[in-house]
Scaffold this active site. Structure first.
Site, PDB file in Angstrom:
ATOM      1  N   HIS A 110      57.735  48.049  77.631  1.00  0.00           N
ATOM      2  CA  HIS A 110      56.834  46.643  77.337  1.00  0.00           C
ATOM      3  C   HIS A 110      56.195  45.953  76.270  1.00  0.00           C
ATOM      4  CE1 HIS A 110      59.080  46.656  81.533  1.00  0.00           C
ATOM      5  NE2 HIS A 110      59.610  46.141  80.705  1.00  0.00           N
ATOM      6  N   ASP A 142      54.167  51.883  79.778  1.00  0.00           N
ATOM      7  CA  ASP A 142      55.138  52.469  79.884  1.00  0.00           C
ATOM      8  C   ASP A 142      56.413  52.940  78.806  1.00  0.00           C
ATOM      9  OD1 ASP A 142      56.213  49.949  79.034  1.00  0.00           O
ATOM     10  OD2 ASP A 142      57.038  49.385  80.846  1.00  0.00           O
ATOM     11  N   SER A 201      62.481  40.766  81.298  1.00  0.00           N
ATOM     12  CA  SER A 201      60.753  40.741  81.733  1.00  0.00           C
ATOM     13  C   SER A 201      60.065  40.306  80.201  1.00  0.00           C
ATOM     14  CB  SER A 201      60.818  42.410  82.067  1.00  0.00           C
ATOM     15  OG  SER A 201      61.387  43.129  80.891  1.00  0.00           O
TER      16      SER A 201
END
Length: 335
Positions: free
Chosen positions: A243, A240, A75
């Protein structure tokens, strides 16, 4: 420890444990607490940033075609956590490379959020199956999910080494952003924070050893490249709490960009070692350990078993707009 992990990967060894039995109960409780705290916000899916950057550098005179840049990994490589394509590390690297090389850059990102090192084989196959041929340079960011999902470190680095070997054999240059320091994640408490940091750094150092052996270069991501994460976690992490934010990705890209440019021979800086910047030639394992401790450090192979430890001078990234529409195969090769 990094040398043992790399050796275990080369000779098919098993996992190397980091925790004693007495610590398991405490760690499991901390893991459950971290799971409740991390990811409390919503991380948007990574925006698509594939396309052509630096079209203005394609002059009317015939010349070389666009450089081809590819991103692989998890990610972090995909850019999860931001909403604009221009904020992703791929877009930042592509626009920065175009500005330094003064050539257009075609970006292709095959990274997958949640990916571990066992997904690299699929990602490499996607790139090498392209009719345009292998990329000029590939940037891989992988390792965080290997740690959080407890993949044996020897297996993790063995899979990474295989991916780098395939790309180098195909003719692509490879730069690996090593496993980030998971001890910087704000909701993670002690002793899990200490163990996450230790596991992350050991994996990062082992990644450096195997990547250099395969002819690639590494840049240590560490605490995602700078004291900003420790000093300003609310600004540098996304919604979140896991990240990176747009500022975090920009910090990471700014540290990786010089090595991407250097490996293509377009970075305007000499390769002379600068002792005042703590640059040195060291045995590979020692260079890997040093890099794991200091984010933003580049390690590149010299004559075995030696490696160069460099801290390249960084330059400000240009303002990045959304990518221009992806060119066709014919257009990508048109002068």
């Amino acid at each position: 420890m990094a040398r043992r992990i790399a050796a275990g990967a080369a000779y098919g060894g098993g996992s190397i444990g980091l925790l004693g039995v007495a610590a398991v109960g405490v760690v499991l409780a901390e893991v459950q607490l971290a799971k409740r705290n991390v990811g409390g916000g919503v991380a948007p899916l990574p925006p698509g940033a594939d396309g052509l950057y630096g079209r203005s550098f394609a002059g009317p005179e015939p010349g070389p075609g666009p450089l081809r840049l590819a991103l692989l990994g998890d990610s972090t490589a995909a850019g999860q956590g931001v909403r604009r394509a221009g904020q992703t590390p791929g877009a930042l690297l592509a626009s920065g490379l175009a500005a330094v090389a003064e050539r257009p850059v075609v970006l292709r990102n095959v990274a997958l959020p949640g990916a571990r090192s066992d997904d690299l084989e699929r990602q490499v196959s996607l790139l090498l199956a392209s009719p345009t041929g292998p990329p000029d340079v590939c940037v891989i960011m992988i390792g965080a999910n290997d740690v959080t999902h407890r993949m044996p470190a020897t297996q993790s680095v063995r899979l990474l080494a295989a991916a780098v070997r395939r790309l180098r054999t195909a003719g692509a240059e490879v730069v690996v952003g090593t496993c980030p320091d998971l001890g910087t994640i704000e909701p993670v408490y002690q002793p899990l924070r200490w163990m996450a940091r230790r596991a992350s750094r050991q994996l990062a150092a082992a990644q450096t050893i195997v990547v250099v052996e395969q002819g690639g270069r590494t840049v240590s991501l560490g605490d995602l490249l700078g004291p900003e994460f420790a000093a300003n976690p609310r600004e540098m992490f996304g919604a979140d709490n896991y990240h990176p934010s747009a500022e975090g990705y920009a910090t990471a890209a700014m540290a990786v960009l010089p090595t991407v440019c250097a490996v293509l021979g377009v970075w305007p800086e000499t390769d002379r070692l600068e002792p005042d910047r703590h640059e040195d030639m060291l045995p590979v394992a020692k260079a890997a350990a040093e890099a794991a401790r200091e984010a933003g450090t580049e390690v590149t192979g010299a004559r075995a078993p030696w490696a160069l430890l460099k801290h390249r001078r960084r330059r400000r990234l240009p303002e990045t707009a959304a990518p221009e529409p992806a060119p066709s195969t014919e257009e990508a090769h048109r002068p």
